[in-house]
Design a protein around this motif. Structure first.
Motif, PDB file in Angstrom:
ATOM      1  N   GLU A 271       0.832  -1.203   0.000  1.00 44.33           N
ATOM      2  CA  GLU A 271       0.000   0.000   0.000  1.00 44.33           C
ATOM      3  C   GLU A 271       0.866   1.252   0.000  1.00 44.33           C
ATOM      4  OE1 GLU A 271      -2.248  -0.807   3.510  1.00 44.33           O
ATOM      5  OE2 GLU A 271      -3.914  -1.654   2.379  1.00 44.33           O
TER       6      GLU A 271
ATOM      7  N   GLU B  10       2.252   1.853  -3.448  1.00 41.60           N
ATOM      8  CA  GLU B  10       1.248   2.427  -4.355  1.00 41.60           C
ATOM      9  C   GLU B  10       1.017   3.907  -4.061  1.00 41.60           C
ATOM     10  OE1 GLU B  10      -1.083   2.789  -7.579  1.00 41.60           O
ATOM     11  OE2 GLU B  10       0.229   1.121  -7.070  1.00 41.60           O
ATOM     12  N   VAL B  11       0.970   4.285  -2.796  1.00 40.95           N
ATOM     13  CA  VAL B  11       0.801   5.704  -2.444  1.00 40.95           C
ATOM     14  C   VAL B  11       1.974   6.514  -2.988  1.00 40.95           C
ATOM     15  CG1 VAL B  11       0.753   7.369  -0.549  1.00 40.95           C
ATOM     16  CG2 VAL B  11      -0.595   5.281  -0.387  1.00 40.95           C
TER      17      VAL B  11
ATOM     18  N   GLN C  93       1.729   6.835  -6.828  1.00 40.46           N
ATOM     19  CA  GLN C  93       0.695   7.798  -7.208  1.00 40.46           C
ATOM     20  C   GLN C  93       1.122   9.235  -6.895  1.00 40.46           C
ATOM     21  OE1 GLN C  93      -1.939   7.100  -9.068  1.00 40.46           O
ATOM     22  NE2 GLN C  93      -1.218   4.988  -9.075  1.00 40.46           N
TER      23      GLN C  93
ATOM     24  N   LEU D 235      -6.142  12.753  -4.415  1.00 40.48           N
ATOM     25  CA  LEU D 235      -5.397  11.497  -4.307  1.00 40.48           C
ATOM     26  C   LEU D 235      -5.756  10.769  -3.027  1.00 40.48           C
ATOM     27  CD1 LEU D 235      -3.107   9.532  -5.193  1.00 40.48           C
ATOM     28  CD2 LEU D 235      -1.533  11.021  -3.951  1.00 40.48           C
ATOM     29  N   TRP D 236      -5.804  11.493  -1.914  1.00 41.71           N
ATOM     30  CA  TRP D 236      -6.123  10.857  -0.629  1.00 41.71           C
ATOM     31  C   TRP D 236      -7.558  10.349  -0.609  1.00 41.71           C
ATOM     32  CZ3 TRP D 236      -2.301   9.079   1.823  1.00 41.71           C
ATOM     33  CH2 TRP D 236      -1.077   9.731   1.802  1.00 41.71           C
TER      34      TRP D 236
ATOM     35  N   ARG E  27      -9.075   9.191  -3.318  1.00 40.71           N
ATOM     36  CA  ARG E  27      -9.134   8.075  -4.258  1.00 40.71           C
ATOM     37  C   ARG E  27      -8.519   6.796  -3.692  1.00 40.71           C
ATOM     38  NH1 ARG E  27      -6.012   8.750  -9.671  1.00 40.71           N
ATOM     39  NH2 ARG E  27      -4.367   7.807  -8.454  1.00 40.71           N
ATOM     40  N   ILE E  28      -7.396   6.926  -3.022  1.00 38.04           N
ATOM     41  CA  ILE E  28      -6.778   5.734  -2.438  1.00 38.04           C
ATOM     42  C   ILE E  28      -7.424   5.476  -1.090  1.00 38.04           C
ATOM     43  CG2 ILE E  28      -4.587   5.991  -3.671  1.00 38.04           C
ATOM     44  CD1 ILE E  28      -3.404   7.219  -1.194  1.00 38.04           C
ATOM     45  N   ASP E  29      -7.392   4.263  -0.675  1.00 35.06           N
ATOM     46  CA  ASP E  29      -8.110   3.895   0.548  1.00 35.06           C
ATOM     47  C   ASP E  29      -7.154   3.790   1.732  1.00 35.06           C
ATOM     48  OD1 ASP E  29     -10.348   3.275   2.031  1.00 35.06           O
ATOM     49  OD2 ASP E  29     -10.185   1.129   1.641  1.00 35.06           O
TER      50      ASP E  29
ATOM     51  N   TYR F 183      -0.534   6.846   6.588  1.00 38.22           N
ATOM     52  CA  TYR F 183       0.606   6.979   5.678  1.00 38.22           C
ATOM     53  C   TYR F 183       1.775   7.672   6.386  1.00 38.22           C
ATOM     54  CZ  TYR F 183       3.532   9.322   2.232  1.00 38.22           C
ATOM     55  OH  TYR F 183       4.601   9.813   1.542  1.00 38.22           O
TER      56      TYR F 183
END
Length: 85
Positions: free
Chosen positions: A3, A6-7, A10, A39-40, A42-44, A50
């Motif tokens: 995860e 991916e963050v 992105q 972005l925050w 859209r991502i879970d 984070y």
């Protein structure tokens, strides 16, 4: 770890798009701030989670280096595929 990778991917893609789109830094900063918020959404992953994860890995540089190797490999592959398409 996946995860976080991916963050970071992105976030780097977003930053690159903003920098390529706008030449003026103040305009780019405004746009990046807005897109960063999206972005925050859209991502879970919660931004606080984070930040805690990043702090954890900052204290473990060998692990963080491995994460960034994955990020760089992924971004390089995406760039290569973009030019192939």
């Amino acid at each position: 770890k996946p995860e976080l990778v991916e963050v970071l991917i992105q976030a780097h893609l977003l930053e690159s798009k903003v920098e390529n789109f706008l030449a003026k830094k103040d305009s780019a900063d405004l746009l990046y701030g807005r897109l960063d918020s999206l972005l925050w959404e859209r991502i879970d992953i919660d931004q606080k989670v984070y930040e805690r994860s990043m702090q954890y890995y900052i204290d473990r540089p060998e692990d963080l280096n491995g994460i960034y190797e994955t990020v760089v490999d992924s971004l390089s592959l995406r760039a290569k595929n973009r030019f192939i398409d």
